[in-house]
Design an enzyme around this catalytic site. Structure first.
Site, PDB file in Angstrom:
ATOM      1  CD  GLU A   1      21.845  40.653 -19.231  1.00 26.30           C
ATOM      2  OE1 GLU A   1      21.412  40.764 -18.069  1.00 26.30           O
ATOM      3  OE2 GLU A   1      21.315  41.230 -20.195  1.00 26.30           O
TER       4      GLU A   1
ATOM      5  CE1 TYR B   1      20.919  16.012 -11.683  1.00 27.08           C
ATOM      6  CE2 TYR B   1      18.914  15.778 -10.388  1.00 27.08           C
ATOM      7  CZ  TYR B   1      19.850  15.245 -11.255  1.00 27.08           C
ATOM      8  OH  TYR B   1      19.707  13.947 -11.699  1.00 27.08           O
TER       9      TYR B   1
END
EC number: 4.3.2.9
Length: 359
Positions: free
Chosen positions: A272, A127
């Site tokens: 990835e 966040y």
């Protein structure tokens, strides 16, 4: 006939809506940035008695009145028809009208949201990162960005809990091992996506192994991000080093923008190590040599990780790619001067790296 003012309203976003407002509000238009004077930024979670749900695994941004303080944010212009949907997205907040000062000195009335009641709580790493990236992306003042960077988070890096997000747009997002992810870099109807490579995938030989349909669009520069290298342990217990990017004022990371067939996206995600929580996909705005900017998908190492120098082989793959695509000479020299680490950190891609360094 309704006037434009009656059909629209202005919304001041200062938390995660610094950047990802279009996840659920695709028609929102950026007016500019502004500051809310007399308020201070706080973070908190809902009390146990609240019916509101928090999907962010940490404190949510809020504002509290405090003389002499300032909260910076983005002013969005939105349709009145989207107001009810916006209210649902910020359940647990109360709406209020405030006067925001624009950078040109003008004043504008905006709707803003403030937590109704909360228990102080640090934001999650994810966040906080979203807020910092949004602040950098929208060119908020450097001293304010520094304050955001200095905020202590709770170390939670996982994806949001998608089961708590009630939105039709969310159901249509591209998903992968990292959870829900919406990408403006993905052109679904045309069957391709734009990808910004800054590590070993700037090397054409290396990248063609994973994505043989890839076509070079241009050399690009990702501003306000620096290149770093991180070592992280896999679920198998093996540790290896990967290139990553981190927000940093006045920094730049150069690379290559590729156009890739959408059918190869799952393969790139596997390369990835998305499911293993090594990298996470993010959208970034990349400046091209012709002055245009494009939204690209790229990847960065998930926190927590430890800085660690690349192996000689891994570094060579990147330098060769930088020379191949004629990245700025000063940037190539910076790559050449990077310190080098042990070869055992190369990981499972060693055979591909060896092939990519052959003449």
């Amino acid at each position: 006939m309704a006037t434009e003012l009656e059909e629209c309203f202005h919304y001041f976003g200062y938390g995660n809506h610094l950047s990802n407002i279009h996840l659920h509000n695709k028609n929102a238009l950026k007016v500019g940035i502004g500051k809310l004077v007399g308020y201070e930024l706080h973070f908190g979670d809902f009390p146990a008695s609240s019916s509101a749900k928090n999907c962010w695994k940490g404190g949510l941004a809020s504002i509290q009145e405090k003389p002499g303080s300032v909260v910076w944010g983005v002013i969005w212009k939105m349709n009145q028809t989207d107001l009810e949907k916006l209210d649902r997205q910020v359940m647990g907040y109360r709406a209020k009208d405030v006067t925001v000062e624009k950078v040109d000195g003008g004043l504008i009335s905006c709707r803003v949201y403030q937590l109704s009641e909360y228990i102080p709580a640090a934001p999650s790493t994810k966040y906080k990162r979203l807020m910092v990236d949004g602040a950098v992306e929208n060119s908020l003042p450097n001293d304010y960005i520094s304050k955001l960077v200095a905020i202590e988070d709770n170390g939670q890096t996982g994806a949001v809990d998608a089961t708590l997000v009630d939105s039709e747009e969310t159901k249509k997002t591209v998903t992968n091992g990292d959870g829900v992810h919406t990408s403006k870099a993905i052109h679904q109807s045309e069957g391709y996506f734009l990808y910004f490579a800054y590590g070993s995938n700037i090397n054409s030989k290396r990248f063609s192994v994973s994505c043989p349909t890839s076509q070079k669009v241009a050399v690009g520069c990702l501003k306000e991000f620096c290149l770093e290298f991180a070592i992280k342990e896999q679920t198998s217990g093996e540790k290896f080093v990967g290139a990553t990017i981190e927000s940093r004022l006045n920094a730049s990371t150069w690379g290559v923008v590729w156009r890739v067939d959408l059918t190869e996206l799952p393969k790139l995600d596997r390369q990835e190590h998305i499911k293993e929580k090594f990298y996470e996909p993010v959208d970034v705005s990349v400046d091209l040599e012709n002055g245009e900017s494009v939204i690209c998908r790229t990847y960065r190492v998930l926190q927590p990780y430890s800085p660690f120098p690349p192996s000689v082989l891994y570094k060579s793959v990147i330098v060769i790619g930088a020379e191949e695509h004629a990245l700025p000479a000063a940037y190539i020299e910076t790559l050449r001067s990077l310190p080098e680490g042990p070869e055992h950190t190369v990981g499972p891609m060693k055979s591909y790296y060896l092939e990519a360094t052959k003449n």
